[in-house]
Design a protein around this motif. Structure first.
Motif, PDB file in Angstrom:
ATOM      1  N   MET A 310       0.810  -1.118   0.197  1.00 30.99           N
ATOM      2  CA  MET A 310       0.049  -0.026  -0.138  1.00 30.99           C
ATOM      3  C   MET A 310       0.816   1.081  -0.044  1.00 30.99           C
ATOM      4  O   MET A 310       0.360   2.408  -0.693  1.00 30.99           O
ATOM      5  CB  MET A 310      -1.072  -0.046   1.151  1.00 30.99           C
ATOM      6  CG  MET A 310      -2.191  -1.046   1.202  1.00 30.99           C
ATOM      7  SD  MET A 310      -3.199  -0.573   2.722  1.00 30.99           S
ATOM      8  CE  MET A 310      -4.127  -2.018   2.822  1.00 30.99           C
ATOM      9  N   GLN A 311       2.114   1.240   0.531  1.00 21.87           N
ATOM     10  CA  GLN A 311       2.867   2.365   0.543  1.00 21.87           C
ATOM     11  C   GLN A 311       3.273   2.871  -0.638  1.00 21.87           C
ATOM     12  O   GLN A 311       3.446   4.251  -1.002  1.00 21.87           O
ATOM     13  CB  GLN A 311       3.986   2.020   1.425  1.00 21.87           C
ATOM     14  CG  GLN A 311       4.183   2.147   2.939  1.00 21.87           C
ATOM     15  CD  GLN A 311       5.204   1.631   3.624  1.00 21.87           C
ATOM     16  OE1 GLN A 311       6.073   1.252   3.129  1.00 21.87           O
ATOM     17  NE2 GLN A 311       5.086   1.753   5.083  1.00 21.87           N
ATOM     18  N   THR A 312       3.258   2.206  -1.516  1.00 18.98           N
ATOM     19  CA  THR A 312       3.563   2.649  -3.255  1.00 18.98           C
ATOM     20  C   THR A 312       2.104   3.317  -3.529  1.00 18.98           C
ATOM     21  O   THR A 312       2.342   3.994  -4.342  1.00 18.98           O
ATOM     22  CB  THR A 312       3.839   1.213  -4.023  1.00 18.98           C
ATOM     23  OG1 THR A 312       2.538   0.389  -4.027  1.00 18.98           O
ATOM     24  CG2 THR A 312       4.721   0.506  -3.675  1.00 18.98           C
ATOM     25  N   GLN A 313       0.977   3.145  -3.003  1.00 22.73           N
ATOM     26  CA  GLN A 313       0.074   4.005  -3.289  1.00 22.73           C
ATOM     27  C   GLN A 313      -0.460   5.314  -2.489  1.00 22.73           C
ATOM     28  O   GLN A 313      -1.389   5.668  -2.491  1.00 22.73           O
ATOM     29  CB  GLN A 313      -1.342   2.942  -3.258  1.00 22.73           C
ATOM     30  CG  GLN A 313      -1.383   1.672  -3.986  1.00 22.73           C
ATOM     31  CD  GLN A 313      -1.740   1.812  -5.439  1.00 22.73           C
ATOM     32  OE1 GLN A 313      -2.618   2.647  -5.702  1.00 22.73           O
ATOM     33  NE2 GLN A 313      -1.335   0.969  -6.115  1.00 22.73           N
ATOM     34  N   GLY A 314       0.741   5.402  -1.712  1.00 25.62           N
ATOM     35  CA  GLY A 314       0.864   6.550  -0.941  1.00 25.62           C
ATOM     36  C   GLY A 314      -0.060   6.546   0.434  1.00 25.62           C
ATOM     37  O   GLY A 314      -0.590   7.365   1.154  1.00 25.62           O
ATOM     38  N   LEU A 315      -0.428   5.320   0.675  1.00 25.70           N
ATOM     39  CA  LEU A 315      -0.885   4.860   1.942  1.00 25.70           C
ATOM     40  C   LEU A 315       0.162   4.559   2.877  1.00 25.70           C
ATOM     41  O   LEU A 315       1.380   4.288   2.568  1.00 25.70           O
ATOM     42  CB  LEU A 315      -1.943   3.696   1.869  1.00 25.70           C
ATOM     43  CG  LEU A 315      -3.216   4.024   1.034  1.00 25.70           C
ATOM     44  CD1 LEU A 315      -3.923   2.712   0.666  1.00 25.70           C
ATOM     45  CD2 LEU A 315      -3.961   4.974   1.538  1.00 25.70           C
ATOM     46  N   THR A 316      -0.083   4.681   4.354  1.00 23.54           N
ATOM     47  CA  THR A 316       1.111   4.261   5.063  1.00 23.54           C
ATOM     48  C   THR A 316       0.581   3.094   5.847  1.00 23.54           C
ATOM     49  O   THR A 316      -0.658   2.478   5.780  1.00 23.54           O
ATOM     50  CB  THR A 316       1.306   5.291   6.097  1.00 23.54           C
ATOM     51  OG1 THR A 316       0.082   5.477   7.053  1.00 23.54           O
ATOM     52  CG2 THR A 316       1.457   6.674   5.530  1.00 23.54           C
ATOM     53  N   THR A 317       1.435   2.561   6.764  1.00 21.92           N
ATOM     54  CA  THR A 317       1.128   1.361   7.609  1.00 21.92           C
ATOM     55  C   THR A 317       0.190   1.718   8.679  1.00 21.92           C
ATOM     56  O   THR A 317      -0.358   0.938   9.224  1.00 21.92           O
ATOM     57  CB  THR A 317       2.277   1.131   8.367  1.00 21.92           C
ATOM     58  OG1 THR A 317       3.172   2.173   9.023  1.00 21.92           O
ATOM     59  CG2 THR A 317       3.278   0.097   7.530  1.00 21.92           C
ATOM     60  N   ASN A 318      -0.032   3.050   8.833  1.00 20.15           N
ATOM     61  CA  ASN A 318      -1.146   3.329   9.633  1.00 20.15           C
ATOM     62  C   ASN A 318      -2.475   3.235   9.105  1.00 20.15           C
ATOM     63  O   ASN A 318      -3.360   3.123   9.832  1.00 20.15           O
ATOM     64  CB  ASN A 318      -0.957   4.850   9.918  1.00 20.15           C
ATOM     65  CG  ASN A 318       0.320   5.406  10.763  1.00 20.15           C
ATOM     66  OD1 ASN A 318       0.239   5.035  11.793  1.00 20.15           O
ATOM     67  ND2 ASN A 318       1.121   6.131  10.019  1.00 20.15           N
ATOM     68  N   THR A 319      -2.545   2.969   7.864  1.00 21.64           N
ATOM     69  CA  THR A 319      -3.791   2.527   7.168  1.00 21.64           C
ATOM     70  C   THR A 319      -4.038   1.241   7.765  1.00 21.64           C
ATOM     71  O   THR A 319      -5.382   0.808   8.068  1.00 21.64           O
ATOM     72  CB  THR A 319      -3.860   2.565   5.832  1.00 21.64           C
ATOM     73  OG1 THR A 319      -3.113   3.846   5.317  1.00 21.64           O
ATOM     74  CG2 THR A 319      -5.086   2.683   5.067  1.00 21.64           C
ATOM     75  N   VAL A 320      -3.237   0.546   7.741  1.00 19.82           N
ATOM     76  CA  VAL A 320      -3.206  -1.028   8.351  1.00 19.82           C
ATOM     77  C   VAL A 320      -3.783  -0.779   9.875  1.00 19.82           C
ATOM     78  O   VAL A 320      -4.701  -1.641  10.161  1.00 19.82           O
ATOM     79  CB  VAL A 320      -2.043  -1.644   8.318  1.00 19.82           C
ATOM     80  CG1 VAL A 320      -2.249  -3.032   8.827  1.00 19.82           C
ATOM     81  CG2 VAL A 320      -1.557  -1.786   6.853  1.00 19.82           C
ATOM     82  N   LEU A 321      -3.229  -0.031  10.609  1.00 19.03           N
ATOM     83  CA  LEU A 321      -3.502   0.204  11.834  1.00 19.03           C
ATOM     84  C   LEU A 321      -5.069   0.557  12.176  1.00 19.03           C
ATOM     85  O   LEU A 321      -5.852  -0.026  12.868  1.00 19.03           O
ATOM     86  CB  LEU A 321      -2.766   1.191  12.758  1.00 19.03           C
ATOM     87  CG  LEU A 321      -2.731   1.114  14.042  1.00 19.03           C
ATOM     88  CD1 LEU A 321      -2.010  -0.155  14.704  1.00 19.03           C
ATOM     89  CD2 LEU A 321      -1.967   2.513  14.680  1.00 19.03           C
ATOM     90  N   ALA A 322      -5.483   1.395  11.352  1.00 17.00           N
ATOM     91  CA  ALA A 322      -6.931   1.810  11.150  1.00 17.00           C
ATOM     92  C   ALA A 322      -7.835   0.814  10.911  1.00 17.00           C
ATOM     93  O   ALA A 322      -8.836   0.430  11.461  1.00 17.00           O
ATOM     94  CB  ALA A 322      -7.075   3.072  10.318  1.00 17.00           C
ATOM     95  N   MET A 323      -7.358  -0.220  10.063  1.00 18.15           N
ATOM     96  CA  MET A 323      -8.195  -1.242   9.456  1.00 18.15           C
ATOM     97  C   MET A 323      -8.344  -2.432  10.523  1.00 18.15           C
ATOM     98  O   MET A 323      -9.375  -3.051  10.820  1.00 18.15           O
ATOM     99  CB  MET A 323      -7.736  -2.072   8.390  1.00 18.15           C
ATOM    100  CG  MET A 323      -8.437  -2.852   7.526  1.00 18.15           C
ATOM    101  SD  MET A 323      -7.817  -2.990   5.820  1.00 18.15           S
ATOM    102  CE  MET A 323      -7.066  -4.593   6.107  1.00 18.15           C
TER     103      MET A 323
END
Lengths: 349, 311
Positions: A310-323
């Motif tokens: 996802m980081q290649t798509q401008g998202l961060t590992t924090n997105t994973v945390l939210a999920m």
């Protein structure tokens, strides 16, 4: 004929399991929807995540490296939940485990075969010591372990950061904010996957056996579900609580040892990478069953590995945390809803 | 003397973050709901505040937007914990992860940008010219007066001097009795949990619009958890909560002074003080004053969902 909603005292296992599967699917769906709204194609992303993870042995090896720490922190939280204790300080104990192991490796001379066991022992001991004060406060003064274990995470993170950038900073001057490379490494078993993974899987099995067949495991479960009656039945509830919480801290500490000695190779700030917090979800999804932790930690590892894509798509590992949080919220709701059943009432009453 | 006045001034400024969040948590816990999502709500409020101020350059709008976001998210949390009666600890932890993760994802675009407009200190005429007291008490931004004076006094009056407040406390102590007396237990719990969540998010906006004032990942840094702990230390009383927050602001201010004056203690070690202090504050009183326990006790039905048919 009328329908009546009835609440059962405990949820039937198949319903609880279904609720968990549903909560994961629902959380994935919500995340996909939000990504679609942000202009990212979720199907395409999912395909990328799956092919990056399962499409090559490199992907699988990366998965193995994420799997192992999640097993340790998941087991740590699960063990605590067995007796009704919330160890949300696994993040901190993980850091301290890594700190102790790195300390032995960097400053104690000796052959590898002696150093590795010493590092493992020191890390487990460090993790247990880190949860000692919250444990005693809960056992003797009835202070909730939730907040005390959590606050110590911040202290542990600061301590590791301080040590790695200050007194233990790499003397060669090549590394900016880490210690020197540890002279001892955990040997690999497959590709870059080191012994941390088989050890964690073995521990899960051992814990499953302990909790299902030993008297101690039985008493811990009793003390967790009803401390009052366990005490009345003559079980040493307080002693069990202390032992279980210290074991929980030690398991998280072991995770830190494997991470620093196997995966990272040096001590640096943020080495825990949220594994401690993700372990909460791993344990909850597994309903605190050690063998269930294997399945949920694997799922979490896949999601986390997806975060790297996802980081290649401008998202961060924090997105994973939210999920992860979403999964947890849906699991909490599903848990409660699984207690209900629809009952047909025949005739009038 | 100047140092002490400056210390008190910083204590109010830093303590305001904790005070607003803790006051919100007092509301939720008094009606029987533990909200462990404060940390996540603060992160959401912090990023909302900065995003709105970057767009509008009006701090008030940022603060109000954070309150609105907090209220909306709080209603979701209250739906899960009060209406569905899901486990409060689990739902709260989930909220913390969701809030922290989402705020960091959204906030990446604002990382490191200072707030273009902030809540500036207002000098209260005449009083602010007083030596010592002027600087310590009368040169604050307007939110400090609201958070330390208006909100705690209002909540104290509401909770302990009105019929409505008596009802609130009844709902938190014994929901079955409150229900039997004709109170709508669910409504009390739902709305005060949601309002408490709005206040938590508001304190996040205070953080990025008055105290730091900028957004960066991890800017909340456990303040939400400290606020939850302060509520226990404050015996679930609003005025005590504001006082405890001020005490913590003072500890933070001491750390700042230490760093500014080059005390021979490393900055990360000084940064540990608030966390270690919080742990000491919730453990030591229980051991020291066994007798005070009843007076400062938590609402009896705290974190227990209420099922009407099992009363």
């Amino acid at each position: 004929m009328r329908l009546k909603l009835q609440r059962l005292h405990s949820a039937p296992p198949w319903k609880a399991f279904a609720a968990r599967v549903l909560s994961v699917l629902l959380a994935l769906a919500v995340t996909a929807l939000m990504m679609a709204m942000a202009g990212i194609d979720p199907i395409d992303l999912a395909a990328q995540v799956l092919s990056a993870t399962f499409g090559s042995s490199f992907g699988l090896e990366d998965l193995g490296l994420l799997f192992s720490p999640l097993l340790f922190t998941g087991l740590a939280v699960a063990v605590g939940l067995r007796i009704g204790a919330w160890n949300i300080g696994a993040e901190g104990q993980f850091n301290i485990g890594a700190l102790c192991a790195a300390g032995i490796a960097l400053f104690v001379p000796g052959p590898d075969w002696a150093l590795l066991p010493a590092m493992i022992a020191a890390g487990a001991l460090g993790g247990a010591l880190w949860i000692l004060v919250p444990t005693l406060a809960r056992a003797y003064a009835d202070v909730s372990e939730l907040i005390t274990t959590l606050l110590l995470n911040f202290v542990a993170l600061l301590l590791v950061y301080y040590v790695a950038t200050g007194p233990w900073l790499d003397p060669s001057g090549r590394a900016l904010a880490t210690t020197a490379r540890l002279p001892v490494r955990l040997p690999e078993v497959w590709g870059i996957v080191h012994w941390g993974l088989p050890i964690a899987l073995g521990l899960a099995v051992v814990l499953a056996v302990i909790f299902s067949v030993t008297r101690w495991g039985y008493e811990v479960r009793m003390a967790g579900s009803n401390a009052g009656s366990a005490r009345y039945a003559g079980m040493p509830v307080r002693r069990h609580l202390i032992a279980v919480m210290l074991l929980s801290g030690a398991l998280a500490g072991l995770g830190g040892v494997m991470e620093v000695a196997g995966t990272v190779g040096r001590l640096q700030g943020g080495i825990s990478n949220n594994y401690g917090y993700l372990g909460i979800m791993v344990a909850v999804l597994a309903r605190a069953a050690p063998l269930g932790v294997i399945a949920s930690a694997f799922l979490m590892a896949v999601i986390l590995n997806g975060g790297i894509v996802m980081q290649t798509q401008g998202l961060t590992t924090n997105t994973v945390l939210a999920m992860t949080g979403l999964i947890l919220l849906f699991a909490a709701i599903g848990d409660e809803l699984a207690h209900y059943r629809l009952r047909r009432l025949e005739g009038r009453n | 003397m100047d140092i002490i006045a400056g210390l008190i001034q910083t204590a109010f400024l830093a303590g305001g973050v904790l005070a607003l969040a803790a006051l919100g948590e007092v509301l939720a816990e008094r009606v029987g709901v533990v909200n462990l999502g404060v940390e996540g709500l603060m992160a959401l409020g912090a990023v909302t505040g900065i995003a709105v101020v970057v767009a509008t350059t009006t701090p008030w709008l940022g603060f109000l937007a954070a309150l609105a976001v907090g209220l909306a998210v709080g209603m979701v949390f209250a739906f899960a914990t009060v209406i569905i009666r899901a486990n409060q600890v689990l739902s709260g932890l989930a909220l913390t992860l969701i809030g922290t993760g989402m705020a960091a994802t959204v906030g990446k675009a604002y990382s490191g940008t200072p707030a273009p407009a902030i809540f500036r200190p207002l000098d209260i005429p005449i009083l602010s010219d007083l030596p010592f007291f002027g600087r310590a008490f009368f040169q604050h931004n307007i939110l400090v007066y609201v958070i330390f004076l208006i909100v705690p006094l209002f909540l104290h009056w509401l909770m302990f001097r009105t019929r409505h407040g008596l009802n609130m406390r009844a709902v938190g102590e014994n929901p079955a009795a409150a229900d039997a007396a004709g109170l709508n237990v669910m409504a009390y719990r739902f709305w005060y949990t949601a309002i408490g969540a709005a206040m938590a998010a508001g304190s996040g906006a205070y953080l990025t619009l008055a105290f730091v004032p900028s957004w960066s990942e991890g800017v909340v840094a456990g303040r939400g958890w400290i606020a939850v702990a302060l509520v226990i230390f404050a015996g679930f009383r609003p005025i005590n909560a504001a006082g405890a927050a001020l005490l913590f602001g003072f500890v933070t201010a001491l750390g700042f002074v230490g760093q500014a004056r080059n005390w021979p203690i490393a900055a990360p070690i000084l940064s540990m003080l608030p966390y270690l202090g919080t742990i000491a504050l919730i453990i030591l009183p229980v051991i020291a004053w066994q007798r005070m326990r009843r007076m400062m006790a938590a609402p009896a039905a705290l974190s227990t969902p209420y099922f009407r048919d099992t009363r």
